[in-house]
Design an enzyme around this catalytic site. Structure first.
Site, PDB file in Angstrom:
ATOM      1  N   GLU A   1       0.844  -1.206   0.000  1.00 24.45           N
ATOM      2  CA  GLU A   1       0.000   0.000   0.000  1.00 24.45           C
ATOM      3  C   GLU A   1       0.880   1.258   0.000  1.00 24.45           C
ATOM      4  OE1 GLU A   1      -3.334   2.049   3.001  1.00 24.45           O
ATOM      5  OE2 GLU A   1      -2.095   0.367   3.659  1.00 24.45           O
TER       6      GLU A   1
ATOM      7  N   LYS B   1      -9.538   2.922  -3.022  1.00 22.85           N
ATOM      8  CA  LYS B   1     -10.060   2.411  -1.758  1.00 22.85           C
ATOM      9  C   LYS B   1     -11.411   3.029  -1.431  1.00 22.85           C
ATOM     10  CE  LYS B   1      -8.688   1.843   3.097  1.00 22.85           C
ATOM     11  NZ  LYS B   1      -7.714   2.244   4.139  1.00 22.85           N
TER      12      LYS B   1
ATOM     13  N   CYS C   1      -5.682  -2.170   2.649  1.00 25.02           N
ATOM     14  CA  CYS C   1      -5.599  -2.007   4.097  1.00 25.02           C
ATOM     15  C   CYS C   1      -6.789  -2.663   4.794  1.00 25.02           C
ATOM     16  CB  CYS C   1      -5.472  -0.530   4.449  1.00 25.02           C
ATOM     17  SG  CYS C   1      -5.072  -0.215   6.189  1.00 25.02           S
TER      18      CYS C   1
END
Length: 446
Positions: free
Chosen positions: A281, A344, A394
């Protein structure tokens, strides 16, 4: 001291002593989670909570007992959140406050369980069934509604050390495993709070709980014995982890060095030809949409006819107002082209955006002053040379039943994450356990 006298002594506690014991039981219960996985501690913790709440003199007293249990449970379970405030140089006291506030909010769910059990005034196994059902219900609510959803340390995750035990999640999800676990851990209540006068019948439900857990383990072992270890031909992944300290990650004078470290690790010779490379990430400290030269450098390290998948900061088109940024995943080809992207969707409160920004004078913890924008939702990406993939970034991997595009299911899941925020704490271990559960629930490799 006999068991009855010990029980009477516990129930006879009041005021701060009772609250302290409840909080201590909650804290002890958190030891059942990764990395310690001391699952047996759930027996005194949950049995004690149920006994205290059902024996409380009033609904209000049971609510307070449940809250103190929850506060102790979640403070010790969420302590690692405070590390991110230290890493972000916000300060240790801000970290303490954040953990306490998060725990105090989550503890309201346990307080509700205690209050309802007190009002119901059931006994025996009916009481335990109600307790397990309510616990599972509030876990579900905490997962998707409180603070936008924070399904961390659901009780089912205590079995993360056992591949056999977690196979039940393929049928019931983690919530089903939570319900079974709470029931089994609280079943000793039937020994002391039951209308049954025959001794062996009081032990019957404890025996049933032990048999049930054994059956779950055996069923999981049978399922895994029949599992196939299929390999996708002509695909060989290289996962790159440069082990960069979060304190140093965004320092301007180290940006090129960190980028070079990832490139160097990517190009280490391998015994067999690597086809696809995966970086973590935000591993790329540049906005790739705006930097064709950087994409070309990445392309030069990408295997021919393959891809390099990296986390990066995504940015809206130049000139667009207001400027938007995303926590993104990009797939880069050998030619340096972006052939697939994902933004995301689930953002971390205070980490990637500040809730109620107009009223709260806080900066987010992640690098930069601008809040991240939300992506449009789960996607299934078709990337050259790979089976269709469901990308996650995440903590998106911690949401049960909400990690894939249900209209077009992927063939595997990929979770890019950077847990350096939390240092050498329980956080990364617990994140890994929850990610394993998503793989089992969805029946997909991850």
């Amino acid at each position: 001291m006999s068991g009855d006298r010990f029980y009477a002594g516990l129930i006879g506690l009041s005021g701060w002593r009772l609250w302290a014991v409840a909080g201590l039981l909650g804290a002890i219960g958190s030891l059942a989670f990764a990395p310690t996985h001391m699952v047996p501690v759930l027996v005194p913790a949950l049995t004690g909570l149920l006994l205290f709440c059902t024996s409380a003199a009033s609904l209000r007293a049971a609510f307070i007992i449940g809250w103190w249990f929850g506060f102790g449970h979640f403070v010790t379970g969420f302590y690692w959140v405070g590390n991110s405030f230290v890493v972000a140089d916000v300060g240790i006291f801000a970290g303490f406050f954040a953990v306490a506030a998060l725990a105090a909010t989550a503890a309201l769910s346990i307080a509700l369980v205690g209050a309802v059990c007190n009002v119901a005034r059931l006994s025996g196994v009916s009481q335990v069934v109600l307790f397990a059902s309510l616990w599972t219900f509030v876990e579900w609510g905490r997962s998707f509604f409180i603070l936008g959803g924070f399904p961390w340390n659901l009780i089912g995750y205590v079995w993360g050390f056992s591949d056999n035990m977690i196979q039940l999640a393929a049928v019931t999800g983690v919530f089903g495993l939570s319900a079974v676990t709470v029931f089994c851990a609280a079943s000793p209540v039937t020994l002391v709070m039951s209308e049954q006068t025959i001794a062996w019948r009081r032990w019957a439900w404890i025996g049933a709980a032990a048999v049930g857990l054994s059956a779950i383990w055996a069923g999981g072992a049978l399922r895994l014995s029949n599992a196939s270890l299929d390999v996708v031909e002509d695909v060989r992944l290289r996962i790159v982890q440069a082990n960069i300290s979060q304190h140093h990650k965004w320092l301007p004078d180290l940006r090129k060095t960190h980028f070079a470290e990832h490139l160097a690790l990517t190009q280490v010779p391998a015994k067999r030809q690597i086809t696809h490379v995966i970086w973590p990430e935000t591993a790329t400290p540049y906005a790739l949409e705006w930097n064709p030269p950087i994409r070309e450098i990445i392309g030069s390290a990408t295997p021919p006819k393959g891809l390099l998948i990296t986390g990066a900061i995504g940015m809206s088109d130049k000139g667009e107002e207001p400027l938007r940024i995303w926590n993104s995943l990009h797939a880069i080809s050998f030619a340096g082209d972006i052939v697939g992207s994902y933004n995301k969707m689930r953002l971390v409160p205070f980490g990637e955006f500040v809730p109620l920004r107009d009223w709260l004078p806080f900066a987010k913890l992640a690098h930069g002053s601008r809040d991240y924008s939300r992506g449009t939702g789960q996607r299934t990406l078709d990337l050259p040379g790979l089976p269709s993939v469901g990308p996650l970034i995440c903590f998106e991997a911690i949401f049960p039943g909400d990690v894939v595009d249900k209209s077009r299911r992927p063939e595997w899941l990929l979770n890019l994450t950077n847990d350096a925020w939390y240092g050498n704490s329980a956080g990364p271990y617990q994140h890994l356990v929850q990610t394993k559960f998503r793989s089992v629930e969805e029946g997909l490799p991850l």
